[in-house]
Design a protein around this motif. Structure first.
Motif, PDB file in Angstrom:
ATOM      1  N   PRO A 180     -12.765  -9.758   1.588  1.00  9.12           N
ATOM      2  CA  PRO A 180     -12.860  -8.340   1.196  1.00  9.12           C
ATOM      3  C   PRO A 180     -11.988  -7.623   1.987  1.00  9.12           C
ATOM      4  O   PRO A 180     -12.234  -7.754   3.180  1.00  9.12           O
ATOM      5  N   LEU A 181     -11.426  -6.345   1.395  1.00  7.40           N
ATOM      6  CA  LEU A 181     -10.777  -5.616   2.198  1.00  7.40           C
ATOM      7  C   LEU A 181     -11.519  -4.113   2.449  1.00  7.40           C
ATOM      8  O   LEU A 181     -12.175  -3.594   1.430  1.00  7.40           O
ATOM      9  N   THR A 182     -11.458  -3.613   3.652  1.00  3.56           N
ATOM     10  CA  THR A 182     -11.895  -2.057   3.637  1.00  3.56           C
ATOM     11  C   THR A 182     -10.906  -1.258   4.171  1.00  3.56           C
ATOM     12  O   THR A 182     -10.656  -0.964   5.468  1.00  3.56           O
ATOM     13  N   PRO A 183      -9.953  -0.786   3.486  1.00  2.00           N
ATOM     14  CA  PRO A 183      -8.837  -0.103   3.630  1.00  2.00           C
ATOM     15  C   PRO A 183      -9.492   1.409   4.344  1.00  2.00           C
ATOM     16  O   PRO A 183     -10.450   2.089   4.032  1.00  2.00           O
ATOM     17  N   ASP A 184      -8.659   1.762   5.497  1.00  2.00           N
ATOM     18  CA  ASP A 184      -9.091   3.087   6.058  1.00  2.00           C
ATOM     19  C   ASP A 184      -8.307   4.134   5.250  1.00  2.00           C
ATOM     20  O   ASP A 184      -7.088   4.063   5.308  1.00  2.00           O
ATOM     21  N   HIS A 204       1.019  -1.166  -0.048  1.00  2.00           N
ATOM     22  CA  HIS A 204      -0.120  -0.031   0.000  1.00  2.00           C
ATOM     23  C   HIS A 204       0.830   1.263  -0.046  1.00  2.00           C
ATOM     24  O   HIS A 204       1.974   1.208   0.329  1.00  2.00           O
ATOM     25  N   GLU A 231      -6.999  -0.933  10.062  1.00  2.00           N
ATOM     26  CA  GLU A 231      -6.400  -0.183   8.978  1.00  2.00           C
ATOM     27  C   GLU A 231      -7.057  -0.933   7.686  1.00  2.00           C
ATOM     28  O   GLU A 231      -7.134  -0.446   6.600  1.00  2.00           O
ATOM     29  N   LEU A 232      -7.515  -2.195   7.744  1.00  2.00           N
ATOM     30  CA  LEU A 232      -7.751  -2.938   6.546  1.00  2.00           C
ATOM     31  C   LEU A 232      -9.229  -3.641   6.920  1.00  2.00           C
ATOM     32  O   LEU A 232      -9.818  -4.224   5.760  1.00  2.00           O
ATOM     33  N   GLY A 233     -10.025  -3.358   7.953  1.00  2.00           N
ATOM     34  CA  GLY A 233     -11.214  -4.155   8.241  1.00  2.00           C
ATOM     35  C   GLY A 233     -11.006  -5.438   8.188  1.00  2.00           C
ATOM     36  O   GLY A 233     -12.178  -6.138   7.831  1.00  2.00           O
TER      37      GLY A 233
END
Length: 175
Positions: free
Chosen positions: A119-123, A47, A85-87
């Motif tokens: 799945p990813l949920t990036p902050d 990232h 940070e990534l969920g």
């Protein structure tokens, strides 16, 4: 006082609870927990930090993480940081710990690894861009000038640890 951390000694033994800004300003050792994320194909999550980030703005990194809170283990901190940070909710596996000279301040770095399949949920406050890379592509990116220097140091330690475990069957040690 802001974020609080445990000031530790050369043996990673707690001396006191202090503000993280004080730890950085006075170059006191404290603890940082990081997580390396791999997908089911073995690729690494890489990232870029937001341009407005307080630490390493716009820098590329292959680890997620942050300060270990007082009373928290490296493993607990790694799992918390991964969720923040990534969920992603997971129990990252501890790989190694070493005293990192640090581009900003010295600290003990606990490096963990986990496989991410969902799945990813990036902050967006922590991650401006992300992608999955092969080990070879990551090894090239590590030498890019915008790669976070502390992450480069951890990458080299990680490669040695993976070699010792995979090729020689040795258990990693704390440096």
């Amino acid at each position: 006082m802001g974020e609080r951390v445990e000031r530790v000694d050369e043996h990673d033994e707690v001396l006191a609870v202090v503000g993280r800004d004080d730890a950085v300003r006075h170059r006191w050792l404290h603890r940082i927990a990081t997580v390396v994320c791999r997908d089911t194909a073995g690729r690494y999550l890489v990232h870029r930090r937001p341009d407005g980030a307080a630490r390493f703005p716009g820098g590329y990194n292959w680890m997620l993480g942050g300060a270990v809170e007082p009373g928290e283990s490296y493993e607990e901190a790694a799992a918390r940081e991964l969720a923040e940070e990534l969920g992603v909710r997971a129990h990252p596996r501890f790989l190694l710990k070493f005293r990192c000279a640090g581009a900003i301040s010295p600290y003990w770095l606990g490096l963990h690894e986990t496989v991410v399949s969902g799945p990813l949920t990036p902050d967006p406050g922590e991650i401006a861009w992300h992608d999955w890379m092969t080990g070879d592509a990551l090894a090239e990116l590590v030498y890019h000038e915008e790669f976070v220097p502390d992450a480069r140091a951890a990458f080299h330690r990680y490669l040695v640890t993976r070699y010792l475990v995979t090729v020689r069957g040795e258990r990693p040690h704390h440096a």
